[in-house]
Design an enzyme around this catalytic site. Structure first.
Site, PDB file in Angstrom:
ATOM      1  N   ILE A 135       0.880  -1.332  -0.042  1.00 12.34           N
ATOM      2  CA  ILE A 135      -0.039  -0.033   0.073  1.00 12.34           C
ATOM      3  C   ILE A 135       0.949   1.219  -0.091  1.00 12.34           C
ATOM      4  CG2 ILE A 135      -2.101  -0.987   1.061  1.00 12.34           C
ATOM      5  CD1 ILE A 135      -1.111   0.066   3.785  1.00 12.34           C
TER       6      ILE A 135
ATOM      7  N   ALA B 103      11.386   6.061   1.048  1.00 11.23           N
ATOM      8  CA  ALA B 103      12.694   6.258   1.737  1.00 11.23           C
ATOM      9  C   ALA B 103      12.725   5.237   2.924  1.00 11.23           C
ATOM     10  CB  ALA B 103      12.868   7.686   2.105  1.00 11.23           C
TER      11      ALA B 103
ATOM     12  N   LYS C  48       4.961  -1.952   8.809  1.00  9.51           N
ATOM     13  CA  LYS C  48       6.081  -1.059   8.409  1.00  9.51           C
ATOM     14  C   LYS C  48       7.466  -1.749   8.680  1.00  9.51           C
ATOM     15  CE  LYS C  48       3.018   3.082   8.141  1.00  9.51           C
ATOM     16  NZ  LYS C  48       2.921   4.435   8.640  1.00  9.51           N
TER      17      LYS C  48
ATOM     18  N   ASP D   4       7.695  15.487  10.386  1.00 11.47           N
ATOM     19  CA  ASP D   4       7.540  15.043   8.946  1.00 11.47           C
ATOM     20  C   ASP D   4       6.039  15.120   8.678  1.00 11.47           C
ATOM     21  OD1 ASP D   4       8.244  14.480   6.326  1.00 11.47           O
ATOM     22  OD2 ASP D   4       8.173  12.359   6.723  1.00 11.47           O
TER      23      ASP D   4
END
Length: 316
Positions: A33, A37, A56, A158
């Site tokens: 999905i 980086a 992840k 971020d």
């Protein structure tokens, strides 16, 4: 963020080891999905509960004992925040660590799965875009999550629409917070092109920074909710700063950080423009709040907690 936790080796590491085999057997990847980086993100099924999760994974360097201690510290923080069960923070459900080599460990973070991010949500909104009250609701939820992170001394670093998840019921959940240091090793080994568009001036200038960097990014995203396109689209640090100064004006020399190599006189002088030129749909109270977020000096930038008290969220 939890700098004294390096002594907790005996507490944290066995837990990561113990979960390794269990994690391998518990989650079945069903679709890719996302990627970038930090590696690939998979949608997976929890074979015990049947629910979908997001996996992840990232490779991290290990110390002489083969343990990724900096990662353990960061994960410990994320797990501690999980105990609060905040409605606007994505849930970290599990952590798996797999030793690959003497120098490298694969760490997989298991998060709750949310079908769409804010970028997708905005793209799917029919013309002319989101209603003003919907933008206000999304921003209030966003700031609630951010105020929670900042109160726990977590700086996201971020924030961008791809890291803000929106459930099918319209609930906002901040994702990928506190992961910058976990990912830093992998980023050093990967050609990375990170968007500049949501970076604060102090980050672009490579000055010292703290939680106000997240407020700047929030302002950029706030404007984008109305515009349905990014506010500042620079193609380099200098170009990005120039586009910022086109809106807010060139800061006076006294406001310029002293610990940077780029000087204020490197930029052409310009005066501020009305925020309505850039975000014509925004109301006057919203415009005032947005400008308090897009304040050059981070010490004078509004905080997430104070932003929640702004009249924008309390007008009729």
């Amino acid at each position: 963020m939890i700098g004294r936790a390096h002594k907790d080796r005996s507490l944290c590491v066995p837990a990561a080891r113990a979960m390794t085999q269990e994690c391998r057997m518990q989650y079945e990847p069903v679709a890719e999905i996302g990627g970038g980086a930090y590696g690939t993100v998979y949608k997976a099924r929890d074979l015990q509960s049947g629910k979908f999760v997001a996996l992840k994974s990232v490779r991290v360097q290990t110390d002489q004992d083969g343990l990724p201690l900096s990662t353990v510290r960061e994960v410990a923080l994320l797990k501690r925040l999980e105990q609060f069960d905040h409605p606007n923070i994505v849930k970290l459900m599990d952590v798996c660590a797999t030793i690959r080599t003497d120098q490298e460990t694969k760490v997989t973070l298991v998060f709750e799965h949310v079908d769409q991010d804010l970028k997708t949500y905005l793209e799917k909104a029919p013309a002319p875009g989101l209603p003003a009250e919907r933008v206000k609701d999304l921003m209030k939820q966003f700031l609630c999550g951010l105020a929670f992170l900042h109160s726990n001394r977590v700086v996201h670093r971020d924030l961008k629409p791809e890291n803000i998840l929106v459930t099918s019921r319209g609930q906002v959940k901040l994702a990928d917070f506190g992961l910058a240091r976990i990912y830093s090793c992998h980023m050093a080994l990967t050609p990375v092109v990170v968007t500049l568009w949501y970076r604060s001036p102090e980050v672009l200038l490579q000055s010292t920074y703290a939680s106000p960097v997240d407020i700047w990014s929030t302002g950029c995203i706030f404007a984008e909710m109305f515009r349905r396109k990014p506010l500042f689209c620079g193609d380099s640090e200098v170009d990005q700063l120039g586009k910022i100064f086109d809106l807010i004006g060139l800061p006076v020399e006294g406001e310029w950080p002293s610990d940077v190599t780029v000087l204020q006189n490197a930029f052409q002088n310009r005066t501020p423009r009305p925020i309505e030129d850039y975000v014509p749909e925004i109301c006057s109270q919203g415009a005032e709040l947005l400008l308090q977020m897009l304040t050059f000096n981070p010490l004078r930038r509004i905080s997430a907690l104070k932003a929640l008290d702004h009249p924008y969220f309390h007008e009729g």
